[in-house]
Scaffold this motif. Structure first.
Motif, short mmCIF file in Angstrom:
data_model
loop_
_atom_site.label_atom_id
_atom_site.label_comp_id
_atom_site.label_asym_id
_atom_site.label_seq_id
_atom_site.Cartn_x
_atom_site.Cartn_y
_atom_site.Cartn_z
N ASN A 124 53.85 46.70 35.91
CA ASN A 124 53.77 45.54 36.79
C ASN A 124 53.29 46.71 38.12
OD1 ASN A 124 55.29 43.00 37.32
ND2 ASN A 124 56.21 44.91 38.96
N THR A 125 53.65 47.90 37.94
CA THR A 125 53.95 48.30 38.89
C THR A 125 52.46 48.65 39.47
OG1 THR A 125 55.93 50.00 38.32
CG2 THR A 125 54.28 50.86 40.43
N LEU A 185 47.84 47.83 42.66
CA LEU A 185 46.30 46.93 43.15
C LEU A 185 46.00 46.13 43.73
CD1 LEU A 185 45.22 47.48 39.24
CD2 LEU A 185 44.31 48.69 41.27
N ASN A 186 46.93 45.04 43.64
CA ASN A 186 47.07 43.98 44.21
C ASN A 186 47.41 44.38 45.93
OD1 ASN A 186 47.64 41.27 45.14
ND2 ASN A 186 49.28 41.37 45.47
N GLU A 187 48.39 45.37 46.33
CA GLU A 187 48.39 45.97 47.72
C GLU A 187 47.12 46.21 48.15
OE1 GLU A 187 51.67 48.63 47.29
OE2 GLU A 187 53.17 46.97 47.10
N LEU A 188 46.26 47.14 47.55
CA LEU A 188 45.25 47.72 48.10
C LEU A 188 44.58 46.84 48.14
CD1 LEU A 188 45.88 50.96 46.05
CD2 LEU A 188 46.21 50.53 48.80
N HIS A 247 43.03 44.97 45.71
CA HIS A 247 41.82 45.36 44.68
C HIS A 247 42.09 43.97 43.50
CE1 HIS A 247 40.31 48.72 46.36
NE2 HIS A 247 41.42 49.54 45.98
N THR A 248 42.07 42.55 43.48
CA THR A 248 42.36 41.60 43.21
C THR A 248 41.57 41.67 41.75
OG1 THR A 248 42.24 40.44 44.89
CG2 THR A 248 42.26 39.32 43.47
N LYS A 249 40.50 41.93 42.04
CA LYS A 249 40.47 41.01 40.30
C LYS A 249 40.67 43.07 39.33
CE LYS A 249 36.48 43.13 38.73
NZ LYS A 249 34.83 43.44 38.90
N GLU A 250 41.08 43.76 40.27
CA GLU A 250 41.23 44.87 39.03
C GLU A 250 43.25 44.73 38.93
OE1 GLU A 250 38.17 45.84 40.24
OE2 GLU A 250 39.70 45.46 41.74
N ALA A 251 43.76 44.18 39.69
CA ALA A 251 45.41 43.69 39.74
C ALA A 251 44.91 42.29 38.67
CB ALA A 251 45.50 43.55 40.61
N ILE A 252 44.88 41.64 38.70
CA ILE A 252 44.50 40.42 37.68
C ILE A 252 44.73 40.82 36.23
CG2 ILE A 252 43.21 38.96 36.56
CD1 ILE A 252 42.98 37.49 39.15
N CYS A 253 43.61 41.88 36.10
CA CYS A 253 43.37 42.25 34.78
C CYS A 253 44.43 43.23 34.17
CB CYS A 253 42.25 43.31 35.01
SG CYS A 253 41.57 44.66 33.85
N VAL A 254 44.89 43.98 34.37
CA VAL A 254 46.62 44.76 34.51
C VAL A 254 47.19 43.98 34.24
CG1 VAL A 254 47.92 46.31 35.57
CG2 VAL A 254 45.71 47.07 35.62
N LEU A 255 47.87 42.91 35.48
CA LEU A 255 48.81 42.06 34.83
C LEU A 255 48.63 40.66 33.75
CD1 LEU A 255 49.23 40.80 39.27
CD2 LEU A 255 50.82 42.78 37.61
N ALA A 256 47.21 40.80 33.40
CA ALA A 256 47.36 39.85 32.85
C ALA A 256 47.63 40.25 31.35
CB ALA A 256 45.15 38.92 32.12
N PHE A 257 46.91 42.15 30.89
CA PHE A 257 47.15 42.13 29.54
C PHE A 257 48.40 42.44 29.50
CE2 PHE A 257 47.78 46.53 27.82
CZ PHE A 257 47.48 46.51 26.31
N ALA A 258 49.17 42.62 30.14
CA ALA A 258 51.26 42.97 30.74
C ALA A 258 51.35 41.73 29.43
CB ALA A 258 52.04 42.84 31.51
N ALA A 259 51.23 40.36 30.62
CA ALA A 259 51.42 39.60 30.08
C ALA A 259 51.25 38.80 28.14
CB ALA A 259 51.11 37.88 30.99
N SER A 315 54.58 36.09 37.59
CA SER A 315 54.42 35.41 38.79
C SER A 315 53.67 35.72 39.87
CB SER A 315 55.74 35.58 39.96
OG SER A 315 55.67 34.77 41.26
N LEU A 316 53.06 37.25 39.90
CA LEU A 316 52.29 38.06 41.13
C LEU A 316 50.95 37.37 39.95
CD1 LEU A 316 51.00 39.38 42.98
CD2 LEU A 316 50.83 40.94 41.45
N LEU A 317 51.05 37.12 38.81
CA LEU A 317 49.61 36.64 38.50
C LEU A 317 49.28 35.42 38.34
CD1 LEU A 317 47.03 37.59 36.44
CD2 LEU A 317 48.67 37.14 34.42
N ALA A 318 50.46 34.55 38.66
CA ALA A 318 49.99 33.36 38.81
C ALA A 318 49.55 32.87 40.08
CB ALA A 318 51.28 32.30 38.20
N GLU A 319 49.96 33.40 40.93
CA GLU A 319 49.93 33.53 42.22
C GLU A 319 48.29 33.69 42.86
OE1 GLU A 319 50.74 35.76 46.39
OE2 GLU A 319 52.07 35.63 45.08
N LEU A 320 47.98 35.10 42.24
CA LEU A 320 46.74 35.32 42.48
C LEU A 320 45.68 34.72 41.15
CD1 LEU A 320 47.13 39.44 41.62
CD2 LEU A 320 46.44 37.89 43.29
N TYR A 321 46.03 33.70 40.24
CA TYR A 321 45.01 32.68 39.73
C TYR A 321 45.61 31.49 40.58
CZ TYR A 321 44.90 34.70 35.50
OH TYR A 321 44.74 36.01 34.40
N ALA A 322 46.47 31.27 41.13
CA ALA A 322 46.07 30.28 41.76
C ALA A 322 45.69 30.53 43.30
CB ALA A 322 47.98 29.07 42.72
#
Length: 210
Positions: free
Chosen positions: A130-131, A136-139, A141-153, A164-171
């Motif tokens: 999550n951190t 990654l999103n703060e920096l 790096h959206t694609k990489e953030a999605i990769c990490v968050l999607a694995f967590a989910a 929430s952040l993953l859904a926000e990025l998909y949206a």
């Protein structure tokens, strides 16, 4: 005369109040006692459960996972990456929603210390992911953030901020199909956070965020 009448009425209502309160307290005590008796009966049964084989449980598997290691220079990213790399070689098990009694009942008390450690590894992993994803999103790096968050989910994290952040990025990409897939996955969570996460994802699907 009126004073005496009022006095007797007051005494009567007071007695009724005392009886009602006493009855409710009695019922509550009985209910608590039944719950306690049920708990100890189950706990005693759990303590007598034979040790089960836990080698084939659904451990977190990194073998087919590609995470964005060592792509960007950032102290917090490096800290998260090192933590995940350290956990990769350990057994990690999602036991969210299961009490110690549940675990002993299913696998035997002899396995409880190991299972507790595997569950702690899971908790550390999803918090780190999550951190990592947030940083990654703060920096940007959206694609990489999605990769990490999607694995967590995918491994059953119950951290609402991850979903929430993953859904926000998909949206942001107009990808409602992925949000629906997230909702389908979240429906199987064994956690108190299941309903809040589902409600939040519904908000992204309907465009009405809580």
């Amino acid at each position: 005369m009126m004073f005496h009448t009022f006095y007797y009425v007051l005494i009567g209502w007071t007695l009724i109040f005392i009886v009602v309160v006493s009855y409710k307290r009695f019922k509550a005590n009985m209910k608590n006692q039944e719950a306690e008796d049920k708990f100890w009966k189950r706990e005693n049964a759990a303590n007598l459960t034979r040790k089960q084989d836990i080698s084939q449980l659904d451990y977190v598997d990194f073998s087919n996972v590609s995470l964005p290691f060592a792509l960007f220079e950032d102290d917090l990213l490096k800290e998260c990456e090192n933590e995940v790399l350290n956990l990769k070689d350990k057994r990690i098990l999602n036991l969210t929603g299961l009490s110690n009694t549940d675990l002993k009942m299913k696998y035997g008390p002899a396995n409880l210390p190991l299972l507790t450690q595997y569950d702690q590894n899971f908790t550390l992993l999803v918090r780190t992911l999550n951190t990592w994803g947030n940083r990654l999103n703060e920096l940007s790096h959206t694609k990489e953030a999605i990769c990490v968050l999607a694995f967590a989910a995918s491994i059953g994290s119950d951290i609402k901020a991850t979903w929430s952040l993953l859904a926000e990025l998909y949206a942001a990409n107009g990808d409602t199909t992925r949000i629906q897939e997230l909702k389908d996955s979240a429906a199987s969570l064994n956690s108190l956070m299941r309903e809040p996460i589902l409600t939040m994802l519904d908000g992204y699907l309907t465009g009405i965020l809580p």
